[in-house]
Scaffold this motif. Structure first.
Motif, PDB file in Angstrom:
ATOM      1  N   ALA A 173     -39.717  56.955   2.404  1.00 34.97           N
ATOM      2  CA  ALA A 173     -39.858  57.934   1.329  1.00 34.97           C
ATOM      3  C   ALA A 173     -39.150  57.516   0.047  1.00 34.97           C
ATOM      4  O   ALA A 173     -38.521  58.327  -0.630  1.00 34.97           O
ATOM      5  CB  ALA A 173     -39.375  59.311   1.793  1.00 34.97           C
ATOM      6  N   GLY A 181     -45.030  59.137  -0.630  1.00 33.13           N
ATOM      7  CA  GLY A 181     -44.582  60.014   0.443  1.00 33.13           C
ATOM      8  C   GLY A 181     -45.707  60.416   1.368  1.00 33.13           C
ATOM      9  O   GLY A 181     -46.381  59.572   1.947  1.00 33.13           O
ATOM     10  N   ASP A 221     -43.443  65.340  -1.194  1.00 34.27           N
ATOM     11  CA  ASP A 221     -43.592  65.905   0.152  1.00 34.27           C
ATOM     12  C   ASP A 221     -44.480  67.147   0.121  1.00 34.27           C
ATOM     13  O   ASP A 221     -44.568  67.887   1.105  1.00 34.27           O
ATOM     14  CB  ASP A 221     -42.234  66.206   0.797  1.00 34.27           C
TER      15      ASP A 221
END
Lengths: 387, 387
Positions: A173, A181, A221
């Motif tokens: 990440a 991501g 995310d």
């Protein structure tokens, strides 16, 4: 040629799984011949697990100079996929590449060109293409059964990850380590199926990413991507690693009905008449064409990684058609790149994207990244629960 | 006061339904006392259907000067709602207004101010608020059971309309006649429930409308609206009159689970632990909090229009709380106005919106409109199938 000698680049979670698959499915003509990984302990593990016969390499240069292989499986970090694939094609090797195809399309386009020039068999590990559910969806659409598509809507939020997952690898990440991501790491299969099943690539994209919204990470995310297609249809792709329990629901509406894939079930609402025709001809006030709700039976299980592996080997040995041609890996990546670019620029992105601009912006992200995560070791990150 | 003498402004489909409801539910204390409609044949119908006792007016001025009523139900074309409500409040009358509250918030804000000043009982005909399904959703959210909201997603595409529907009235689906399309005419109930059940109003909106995408009309018949809330949550509202069979699926995710309303069923996935807490504390690789899938029983039927009517009358006679206070009508309309503004300007719209800018843009649309539809008479447009 009766067997394919395979070398695996990268003996992490995915590479180890591929090694096991090759050894457990020797009927297909696949032979594990060589492995390359910089980590001594991984090579040691290979030797202990699979025996002495397998050639072991700790550098890519050494591997490409000396490995006695016909083809390679690339299972290294994402950034290296195109570079390694190009090296392999230049050496006349067949290639099976893990997803995503790469991190930016500029690189992947070069990989595709090298593949074409080499004439070798090039496949992407889109194992979800072996899932009969999505094969059936594709069949319903490409056969014309659904009619012209009006809207696609994939809510794929069942990629929940806790902070400890991200902390399990310092490269995870980060822009430098993974190049993104949830779009680049968790969702590539759905991004592939989204356009593979429908036969539609977005014409333009307007996306809204949450970067480190639910986790202490620098990449996204949480994503809502709105797209428009050439035929006027619209689409949505919604994904997140911050929601639990998530949803995996793919809805596609067309001129002749609606398809919904959810809970491993495929439902097809079939109109007995084209909606466009009904719209023109109907003379009442309220009304709609007759519609049948049909539970489409989906037989069998997906063959997953092994299916793609066998298909690739079969293509090499017997010339059968690839289920996941490597050149198609650029499609899902192009959508991913467009989503980032749209979010960064807070604007529309036309497709195909400006590859140089994307490359430049990504380099800025990598350069500006000051993100340091506490690296916590989790002994075994059991990848069997994921893809 | 033991009964409420009611006048109905507008004896079209909705007004006629309300008249019947009043007469069929005389137990509540509601009395149909007067009706106003410009169309002689509608007044004739009232006389024939409901008898001689009801006062009949063919002009609003005459009605407000001479009708012996305590309250009015406004069931005229949308544009007139605020103006008529203001007149009623100035005459000291209670008001029950059909949805939408109006066509632009500038006007509706004035209506709300007049209501406040009058001290009279003001309700909006948001009959879907009587639906126990959505009441339960609101309860789960406002009680904190779902936790902080992360995402809302309403796919409400089951508003299919054919061209013949639009052709049934020259005013339909025009900027001058209705002030909008699917957002202002078909979806106001869901736009109301979207923020009523969640307690959240968008902070900013980015919307994508298709104007006359599926029909020969000038307003929107296809909408994808992305919103962001103050707490960081995101939301989607997707609606269309061009798809069949449509979908009506409302998903809300929160820190403590997920709610889905679909097929008249309410499912609640309840986390036994806050996701945010789990995220901080969990030390494994893959993992998520324990989750229970619960079918929430929903008892009873919605009381619909009659329920709102009774509630309004009950509030006038006995001071009980309103289920749908009139002042809340501005919320769904503000979202609608923001959606149009975002689509017209191809940009973000912050909320609360610039009301003057919206008013000005709408006037431009009305002025520029050159749309002439063939007006085809459909003898009875049976509104009992819709809301």
């Amino acid at each position: 040629m009766s067997e394919v000698k395979i070398g695996i680049l990268g003996m992490g979670n995915m590479g180890s799984g591929h090694a096991k698959n090759i050894l457990e499915s020797n009927a297909t003509g696949a032979v594990l011949a060589a492995v390359c990984d910089e980590r001594v302990e991984r090579l040691k593990w290979v030797k202990e697990t699979f025996g002495e016969k397998i050639q072991l390499f700790s550098s890519v240069e050494d591997f490409f100079a000396n490995a006695n292989v016909d083809g390679v499986i690339i299972a290294t970090p994402h950034f290296n996929h195109p570079k390694l694939a190009i090296k392999a094609f230049e050496r006349g090797l067949h290639v099976l590449c893990e997803k995503p195809a790469g991190v930016y399309t500029k690189d992947v386009r070069q990989m595709n060109e090298a593949a074409k020039k080499s004439g070798k068999v090039f496949s992407m590990m889109f194992n979800q293409r072996t899932n009969p559910l999505y094969q059936k969806v594709r069949e319903l659409i490409l056969s014309g059964e659904l009619g012209d598509i009006k809207r696609t809507n994939w809510i794929i939020t069942d990629w929940y990850r806790s902070q400890s997952y991200y902390n399990s690898g310092g490269w995870r990440a980060t822009w430098a380590g993974e190049g993104g991501g949830v779009m680049i790491n968790q969702s590539p299969h759905q991004l592939d199926l989204w356009q593979w099943t429908t036969g539609l690539m977005p014409k333009r994209v307007r996306a809204f990413c949450g970067f480190g919204k639910y986790h202490d990470i620098e990449v996204e995310d949480d994503v809502t991507a709105y797209v428009e297609y050439e035929n006027g249809a619209t689409g949505l792709f919604i994904t997140s690693t911050g929601e639990t329990p998530g949803t995996n629901r793919f809805e596609i509406t067309g001129d002749r009905g609606k398809i919904v894939v959810e809970d491993n079930k495929l439902t097809f609402w079939k109109l007995l008449q084209s909606e466009r025709q009904f719209n023109r001809e109907y003379q009442g006030g309220f009304g709609e064409p007759e519609c049948w709700k049909i539970d489409i039976p989906v037989k069998g299980e997906g063959t997953h990684h092994l299916g793609i592996l066998n298909n690739w080997v079969d293509a090499i040995l017997n010339g059968i058609e690839l289920l996941a041609p490597g050149e198609e890996g650029i499609n899902s990546l192009a959508i991913t790149n467009a989503v980032y670019l749209s979010s960064w620029t807070d604007n529309w992105v036309e497709m195909p994207i400006d590859e140089d601009l994307y490359y430049q912006k990504l380099q800025e992200k990598i350069k500006e990244s000051t993100f340091v995560k506490p690296e916590i070791e989790i002994k075994t990150l059991n990848m069997s629960v994921t893809f």
